[in-house]
Design a protein around this motif. Structure first.
Motif, PDB file in Angstrom:
ATOM      1  N   PHE A 311       0.600  -2.070  -0.053  1.00  0.00           N
ATOM      2  CA  PHE A 311       0.774   0.207   0.334  1.00  0.00           C
ATOM      3  C   PHE A 311       1.107   1.146   0.199  1.00  0.00           C
ATOM      4  O   PHE A 311       1.951   1.598   0.962  1.00  0.00           O
ATOM      5  N   GLY A 312       1.276   1.700  -1.367  1.00  0.00           N
ATOM      6  CA  GLY A 312       1.696   2.924  -0.985  1.00  0.00           C
ATOM      7  C   GLY A 312       2.639   2.693  -1.429  1.00  0.00           C
ATOM      8  O   GLY A 312       3.231   1.949  -2.750  1.00  0.00           O
ATOM      9  N   LYS A 313       3.787   3.446  -1.994  1.00  0.00           N
ATOM     10  CA  LYS A 313       5.338   3.082  -2.664  1.00  0.00           C
ATOM     11  C   LYS A 313       6.198   2.225  -2.140  1.00  0.00           C
ATOM     12  O   LYS A 313       6.550   2.335  -0.705  1.00  0.00           O
ATOM     13  N   ILE A 314       6.743   1.799  -3.056  1.00  0.00           N
ATOM     14  CA  ILE A 314       8.165   0.940  -2.360  1.00  0.00           C
ATOM     15  C   ILE A 314       9.428   1.203  -2.255  1.00  0.00           C
ATOM     16  O   ILE A 314       9.567   1.462  -3.719  1.00  0.00           O
ATOM     17  N   VAL A 315      10.447   1.311  -1.678  1.00  0.00           N
ATOM     18  CA  VAL A 315      11.458   2.375  -2.132  1.00  0.00           C
ATOM     19  C   VAL A 315      12.903   1.628  -2.063  1.00  0.00           C
ATOM     20  O   VAL A 315      12.625   0.930  -0.841  1.00  0.00           O
ATOM     21  N   LEU A 316      13.338   1.914  -3.283  1.00  0.00           N
ATOM     22  CA  LEU A 316      15.049   1.475  -2.508  1.00  0.00           C
ATOM     23  C   LEU A 316      15.888   2.457  -2.030  1.00  0.00           C
ATOM     24  O   LEU A 316      16.024   3.120  -2.782  1.00  0.00           O
ATOM     25  N   ASP A 317      16.625   2.358  -1.221  1.00  0.00           N
ATOM     26  CA  ASP A 317      17.611   2.955  -0.126  1.00  0.00           C
ATOM     27  C   ASP A 317      18.927   2.780  -0.790  1.00  0.00           C
ATOM     28  O   ASP A 317      19.164   1.970  -0.596  1.00  0.00           O
TER      29      ASP A 317
END
Length: 325
Positions: A311-317
């Protein structure tokens, strides 16, 4: 440098063709800049690329990714606008339009080269991971609501499907801008999240208490009939995708009889992105982030995306990875 690349196509198992590996760092021709990426985020475009949609074998390997926030070669915090060739800046006026990871390497990497004109400043105080969510899904949601559907405060909108990057962005923007927001989802957990954001929630196909001014449609076949039946006469269906495929029946009789407008939307301009960044920052609109992963765990991030659990964005750090996976 390290980059997440598609090296082979596997439509039924897209993660199988994904590799995170060492590649040559980019160089910047005249009017281009190299950005050191701090955070990137996933989009449906990445999954399509892994399945071989929009790419051919002759283009492999290709670095994935359209969204990124980082620091350019002048030391400025910047967002990357992923559309190349829209107006000729940095590529010449005759080059056809493409998006990063189609003709040019994408943003799921430690560095990316883009036309300098494609860089948008990140306001002081906006975290890199939040900024990295905006250039594709949030920009598309912004364009759907305010350029495609031309909605204004007080009007009503139905957003088909809760959870994905575009739909969660559309919910947040629509609520913040004073729209009456309705959302559908098969998933009770996602309906609860959408309700907590300020939307009225419904199961797919449910009859709304009244017909809405506009529908935001990114699902396609599974929701199209409901969209056509839920919009008021003279209303608009703004569409930016069809993740379940094209509808079997276009409902053309209802469309012309009710004078419904169908408006396609493909992302937005750099000016749109700058305006979006400004409104999110000034209004402190919450940007739902589902999860963080390190670049090394891109395959796990894509797997979560493919399963539809987010739910929402999946972020790559990417820089100084703080990923939780």
């Amino acid at each position: 440098m390290r980059a997440a690349q598609v090296t082979s196509f596997h439509p039924s198992d897209p993660v199988r063709g994904l590799e995170v590996r060492d590649v040559e760092p980019p160089t910047a021709p005249k009017h281009w800049s190299v950005v050191n990426i701090h955070a990137a985020s996933l989009n449906h475009h990445d999954v399509w690329s892994l399945k071989g949609v929009g790419l051919g074998d002759e283009q492999l390997p290709m670095t994935l990714g359209t969204d990124a926030a980082g620091v350019d070669d002048q030391g400025r915090r910047v967002l990357v606008h992923a559309v190349i060739g829209a107006d000729g800046h940095g590529v010449g006026p005759t080059e056809r339009r493409s998006i990063l990871s189609e003709r040019y390497p994408g943003t799921l990497a430690e560095q990316v080269a883009v036309p300098t004109a494609n860089l948008v400043p990140i306001p002081d105080g906006m975290p890199m991971d939040v900024a990295a969510c905006l250039p594709t899904a949030w920009l598309t949601a912004y364009a759907l609501l305010f350029r495609g559907a031309v909605l204004v405060p007080g009007q009503s909108v139905l957003i088909q499907g809760a959870g994905g990057g575009v739909s969660s962005a559309a919910i947040a923007l629509a609520v913040a801008c004073g729209l009456d927001v309705h959302v559908t989802s098969r998933d009770a957990r996602k309906r609860a999240r959408a309700q907590a954001m300020g939307a009225s929630v419904w199961e797919p196909g449910a009859r709304l208490p009244y017909r809405v001014d506009a529908v935001i449609e990114t699902v396609g076949k599974a929701t199209w009939a409901h969209s056509v039946r839920s919009v008021k006469p003279g209303g608009v269906i703004a569409i930016a995708g069809a993740t379940t495929g094209d509808p079997d029946v276009a409902e053309l009789t209802r469309v012309f009889f009710q004078e419904i407008r169908i408006q396609g939307v493909t992302m937005g301009s750099r000016q749109d992105l700058a305006a979006l960044v400004d409104v999110v920052h000034r209004s402190q609109i919450p940007v739902p982030i589902d999860s963080h992963f390190s670049l090394a765990h891109t395959a796990d991030a894509v797997s979560r995306f493919v399963r539809g659990e987010h739910f929402g964005k999946i972020v790559l750090d990417v820089a100084g990875s703080s990923g939780t996976h």
